[in-house]
Design a protein around this motif. Structure first.
Motif: not given
Ligand SMILES: [Zn+2]
Length: 171
Positions: A49-72
């Motif tokens: 909301y603050g920076f991307d101005h809803r240009a991309h679905p927030h699930h397409s950010y790395f913070s919603h990538f299962p690979s990131v969470w699996l690695l962590l």
């Protein structure tokens, strides 16, 4: 998933605490780390909301990538197994475990990029049709929301049982 992430984090953290109690983390700290992990992926809404101005679905950010969470989660497991100081590793474990749970719960009715960053294709277990103009109404009135209600009820029961048990201890 709209309302059940925090209750799901509460359920998992509460049920797992007694298994890890011996490593020195207090129940409150363990619960806080677990609850924070359960909603951490959605903190990307600030960027959405603050920076991307809803240009991309927030699930397409790395913070919603299962690979990131699996690695962590894998790193947290390795730390927990090999570090002498287990307390901090344990908090990382419940934090990342609940972050991974967030991915699974989101996958039920919304798009999750399971193969990102290698394949940029979303997957969803159930597709919620866009019937109403307000996106949240589509989810609220879809049958998959029953699962969210069940999770909230389960967490409420656990919370009430704990309060009752504590109250009985005091008396
Ligand atoms: Zn999410």
């Amino acid at each position: 998933m709209i309302v059940a992430h925090l209750p799901a984090g509460y359920i998992v953290s509460t049920l797992l605490f007694h298994r890890f109690e011996k490593y020195g983390a207090s129940r409150l700290i363990f619960l806080r780390a677990g609850l924070l992990g359960s909603i951490a992926p959605d903190l990307d809404m600030i960027y959405f909301y603050g920076f991307d101005h809803r240009a991309h679905p927030h699930h397409s950010y790395f913070s919603h990538f299962p690979s990131v969470w699996l690695l962590l989660l894998t790193l947290a497991i390795l730390c927990f197994q090999h570090c002498k100081q287990k307390k901090l590793a344990l908090l990382a474990l419940i934090f990342t475990g609940n972050g991974m749970l967030h991915m699974l719960l989101d996958y039920i009715s919304t798009n999750i990029y399971w193969l990102a960053p290698f394949v940029n294709r979303p997957f969803a277990l159930i597709t919620v049709p866009s019937v109403y103009q307000d996106w949240w109404l589509n989810f609220l009135l879809h049958r998959s929301f029953a699962l969210e209600i069940l999770i909230v009820l389960w967490a409420t029961c656990l919370w009430c049982r704990r309060r009752l048990a504590r109250h009985e201890l005091v008396e």
